[in-house]
Design an enzyme around this catalytic site. Structure first.
Site, PDB file in Angstrom:
ATOM      1  CG  HIS A 163      86.604 -26.156  42.956  1.00  0.00           C
ATOM      2  ND1 HIS A 163      85.923 -26.614  41.843  1.00  0.00           N
ATOM      3  CD2 HIS A 163      85.667 -25.961  43.914  1.00  0.00           C
ATOM      4  CE1 HIS A 163      84.632 -26.688  42.111  1.00  0.00           C
ATOM      5  NE2 HIS A 163      84.440 -26.315  43.376  1.00  0.00           N
ATOM      6  NE  ARG A 171      91.605 -12.945  50.030  1.00  0.00           N
ATOM      7  CZ  ARG A 171      92.234 -13.616  51.003  1.00  0.00           C
ATOM      8  NH1 ARG A 171      91.660 -14.658  51.578  1.00  0.00           N
ATOM      9  NH2 ARG A 171      93.443 -13.246  51.391  1.00  0.00           N
TER      10      ARG A 171
HETATM   11  P1  5GP Z   1      81.433 -26.123  44.229  1.00  0.00           P
HETATM   12  O1  5GP Z   1      80.000 -25.877  44.611  1.00  0.00           O
HETATM   13  O2  5GP Z   1      81.548 -26.497  42.774  1.00  0.00           O
HETATM   14  O3  5GP Z   1      82.161 -27.094  45.126  1.00  0.00           O
HETATM   15  O4  5GP Z   1      82.174 -24.738  44.436  1.00  0.00           O
HETATM   16  C1  5GP Z   1      82.152 -23.716  43.493  1.00  0.00           C
HETATM   17  C2  5GP Z   1      82.535 -22.451  44.208  1.00  0.00           C
HETATM   18  O5  5GP Z   1      82.886 -21.487  43.239  1.00  0.00           O
HETATM   19  C3  5GP Z   1      81.414 -21.851  45.048  1.00  0.00           C
HETATM   20  O6  5GP Z   1      81.843 -21.769  46.409  1.00  0.00           O
HETATM   21  C4  5GP Z   1      81.166 -20.483  44.420  1.00  0.00           C
HETATM   22  O7  5GP Z   1      80.890 -19.488  45.361  1.00  0.00           O
HETATM   23  C5  5GP Z   1      82.478 -20.226  43.692  1.00  0.00           C
HETATM   24  N1  5GP Z   1      82.359 -19.379  42.522  1.00  0.00           N
HETATM   25  C6  5GP Z   1      81.425 -19.496  41.535  1.00  0.00           C
HETATM   26  N2  5GP Z   1      81.640 -18.571  40.585  1.00  0.00           N
HETATM   27  C7  5GP Z   1      82.743 -17.865  40.968  1.00  0.00           C
HETATM   28  C8  5GP Z   1      83.455 -16.773  40.380  1.00  0.00           C
HETATM   29  O8  5GP Z   1      83.138 -16.266  39.302  1.00  0.00           O
HETATM   30  N3  5GP Z   1      84.527 -16.292  41.065  1.00  0.00           N
HETATM   31  C9  5GP Z   1      84.929 -16.841  42.262  1.00  0.00           C
HETATM   32  N4  5GP Z   1      85.990 -16.276  42.859  1.00  0.00           N
HETATM   33  N5  5GP Z   1      84.273 -17.868  42.833  1.00  0.00           N
HETATM   34  C10 5GP Z   1      83.202 -18.385  42.195  1.00  0.00           C
END
Ligand code: 5GP
Ligand code: ZN
Length: 116
Positions: free
Chosen positions: A102, A31
């Protein structure tokens, strides 16, 4: 960013806690810590791949397995019939902040299109 100081590699290794709800040989799902929808799950390969631009021949199965995980998690979360969104951001303009690829699985509310 190398895999040694990658946040998501640390989650794969169990060095940083996460609410893991899916595990397979090649992927895990957990999550999002800052959910943007009632269901917001991140699905990542166990292998460190920084961005879509870093995909090589040989990663086809790894990437395909991310989508198979998304299908399974969406069904488990009760989203399959109503619908959900699966998206992967690449580099800064798209808002990528963690450089380990991801899929975002988002559902449980109506989602607007186009995204911001
Ligand atoms: P991006 O912006 O790279 O597409 O998505 C990164 C996602 O990782 C964001 O939605 C952010 O909330 C999530 N995220 C960042 N750090 C952590 C963490 O330590 N644990 C979890 N579960 N999610 C994280
Ligand atoms: Zn990584």
């Amino acid at each position: 960013m190398s895999s040694e100081n990658c946040l998501f590699c640390k989650i794969v290794a169990g060095d940083i806690p996460a609410e893991i709800i899916y595990e397979s040989e090649s992927a895990i799902g957990f999550r999002d810590v800052n959910p943007q929808a009632p269901t917001h799950v991140l699905i990542i390969p166990r292998e460190h791949i920084a961005t879509i631009n870093d995909l090589d021949a040989g990663h086809e199965v790894t990437v395909g397995n991310l989508y198979m995980a998304a299908k399974a998690i969406a069904a488990d979360e009760g989203l399959a019939d109503d619908g959900y969104r699966v998206v992967m951001n690449c580099n800064e303009a798209a808002g990528q902040t963690v450089f380990h690829i991801h899929l975002h699985l988002l559902g449980g509310r109506s989602l607007t299109w186009p995204p911001g």
